[in-house]
Design a protein around this motif. Structure first.
Motif, mmCIF file in Angstrom:
data_model
loop_
_atom_site.group_PDB
_atom_site.id
_atom_site.type_symbol
_atom_site.label_atom_id
_atom_site.label_comp_id
_atom_site.label_asym_id
_atom_site.label_seq_id
_atom_site.Cartn_x
_atom_site.Cartn_y
_atom_site.Cartn_z
ATOM 1 N N LYS A 1 0.823 -1.203 0.000
ATOM 2 C CA LYS A 1 0.000 0.000 0.000
ATOM 3 C C LYS A 1 0.857 1.253 0.000
ATOM 4 N N GLU A 2 0.221 2.373 -0.288
ATOM 5 C CA GLU A 2 0.926 3.640 -0.259
ATOM 6 C C GLU A 2 1.089 4.120 1.184
ATOM 7 N N ARG A 3 2.080 4.969 1.366
ATOM 8 C CA ARG A 3 2.292 5.549 2.682
ATOM 9 C C ARG A 3 1.130 6.477 3.019
ATOM 10 N N GLU A 4 0.719 6.438 4.270
ATOM 11 C CA GLU A 4 -0.415 7.252 4.685
ATOM 12 C C GLU A 4 -0.113 7.990 5.988
ATOM 13 N N PHE A 5 -0.792 9.086 6.167
ATOM 14 C CA PHE A 5 -0.649 9.909 7.354
ATOM 15 C C PHE A 5 -1.240 9.212 8.571
ATOM 16 N N VAL A 6 -0.568 9.373 9.717
ATOM 17 C CA VAL A 6 -1.069 8.817 10.971
ATOM 18 C C VAL A 6 -1.372 9.936 11.979
ATOM 19 N N ALA A 7 -0.362 10.765 12.258
ATOM 20 C CA ALA A 7 -0.533 11.797 13.276
ATOM 21 C C ALA A 7 0.517 12.883 13.066
ATOM 22 N N ALA A 8 0.247 14.067 13.620
ATOM 23 C CA ALA A 8 1.201 15.166 13.553
ATOM 24 C C ALA A 8 1.050 16.039 14.787
ATOM 25 N N ILE A 9 2.108 16.801 15.070
ATOM 26 C CA ILE A 9 2.093 17.660 16.246
ATOM 27 C C ILE A 9 2.850 18.934 15.915
ATOM 28 N N SER A 10 2.350 20.059 16.381
ATOM 29 C CA SER A 10 2.990 21.339 16.120
ATOM 30 C C SER A 10 4.234 21.508 16.986
ATOM 31 N N TRP A 11 4.966 22.561 16.737
ATOM 32 C CA TRP A 11 6.259 22.759 17.375
ATOM 33 C C TRP A 11 6.193 22.803 18.893
ATOM 34 N N ASN A 12 5.108 23.362 19.422
ATOM 35 C CA ASN A 12 5.005 23.528 20.885
ATOM 36 C C ASN A 12 3.931 22.634 21.494
ATOM 37 N N SER A 13 3.498 21.629 20.743
ATOM 38 C CA SER A 13 2.492 20.668 21.198
ATOM 39 C C SER A 13 1.100 21.262 21.364
ATOM 40 N N SER A 14 0.896 22.489 20.907
ATOM 41 C CA SER A 14 -0.408 23.119 21.084
ATOM 42 C C SER A 14 -1.469 22.515 20.166
ATOM 43 N N SER A 15 -1.010 21.937 19.066
ATOM 44 C CA SER A 15 -1.950 21.338 18.106
ATOM 45 C C SER A 15 -1.510 19.935 17.748
ATOM 46 N N THR A 16 -2.457 19.029 17.743
ATOM 47 C CA THR A 16 -2.203 17.660 17.299
ATOM 48 C C THR A 16 -3.254 17.277 16.265
ATOM 49 N N THR B 1 0.267 23.222 7.987
ATOM 50 C CA THR B 1 -1.053 23.537 7.438
ATOM 51 C C THR B 1 -1.605 22.366 6.635
ATOM 52 N N ARG B 2 -0.723 21.631 5.985
ATOM 53 C CA ARG B 2 -1.136 20.441 5.239
ATOM 54 C C ARG B 2 -0.511 19.222 5.898
ATOM 55 N N TYR B 3 -0.921 18.973 7.104
ATOM 56 C CA TYR B 3 -0.238 18.008 7.963
ATOM 57 C C TYR B 3 -0.317 16.576 7.438
ATOM 58 N N ALA B 4 -1.278 16.264 6.622
ATOM 59 C CA ALA B 4 -1.414 14.898 6.106
ATOM 60 C C ALA B 4 -0.698 14.698 4.776
ATOM 61 N N TYR B 5 -0.065 15.722 4.305
ATOM 62 C CA TYR B 5 0.574 15.692 2.989
ATOM 63 C C TYR B 5 2.062 15.431 3.147
ATOM 64 N N GLU B 6 2.564 14.404 2.494
ATOM 65 C CA GLU B 6 3.977 14.046 2.636
ATOM 66 C C GLU B 6 4.901 15.184 2.246
ATOM 67 N N GLY B 7 4.512 15.948 1.251
ATOM 68 C CA GLY B 7 5.351 17.047 0.776
ATOM 69 C C GLY B 7 5.555 18.157 1.783
ATOM 70 N N GLU B 8 4.761 18.141 2.856
ATOM 71 C CA GLU B 8 4.896 19.152 3.903
ATOM 72 C C GLU B 8 6.141 18.909 4.756
ATOM 73 N N TYR B 9 6.681 17.701 4.646
ATOM 74 C CA TYR B 9 7.779 17.281 5.502
ATOM 75 C C TYR B 9 9.073 17.159 4.708
ATOM 76 N N SER B 10 10.122 17.730 5.267
ATOM 77 C CA SER B 10 11.412 17.763 4.572
ATOM 78 C C SER B 10 12.360 16.671 5.019
ATOM 79 N N TYR B 11 12.142 16.133 6.192
ATOM 80 C CA TYR B 11 13.073 15.162 6.760
ATOM 81 C C TYR B 11 12.311 13.897 7.153
#
Length: 125
Positions: free
Chosen positions: A42-57, A104-114
């Motif tokens: 299957k393709e890679r899929e989003f599971v979870a994300a967290i903002s820099w200061n944990s204020s948003s998940t 802002t696009r937390y489920a999008y792989e392209g949002e992540y650089s590392y």
């Protein structure tokens, strides 16, 4: 920037597992972090994300209420607590880091650089 995920293994359905990801960078606290997974065939899929200061998940609907993402900026780590795991959760789990403090696009792989190398989670039924 290097990401090292750990904590994967074999777990029975209904059980719990905690994944960790250590990030080697001095600016970890400025990054949003995410977890993705890729099941066999299957393709890679989003599971979870967290903002820099944990204020948003953020969570995928499939894991909401069962998984919890957290981070410790003092230790440069992000964690994924997985409870009530299901066989369909068998996958390689990847941690990922974003330049943006709040994704802002937390489920999008392209949002992540590392990206880390992944850790395998196998859920037995």
């Amino acid at each position: 920037v290097q990401l090292q995920a750990s904590g994967g293994g074999l777990v029975q359905a209904g059980g719990s597992l905690r994944l960790s990801c250590r990030v080697s960078t001095r600016t970890f606290s400025s990054y949003a972090m995410g977890w993705f997974r890729q099941a066999p065939g299957k393709e890679r899929e989003f599971v979870a994300a967290i903002s820099w200061n944990s204020s948003s998940t953020y969570y995928a609907d499939s894991v909401k209420g069962r998984f919890t993402v957290s981070r410790d900026n003092a230790r440069n780590t992000v964690n994924l607590q997985m409870n009530s795991v299901k066989p369909e959760g068998t996958a390689v789990y990847y941690c990922a880091g974003s330049y943006y403090p709040i994704p802002t696009r937390y489920a999008y792989e392209g949002e992540y650089s590392y990206w880390g190398q992944g850790t395998l989670v196998t859920v037995s039924s």
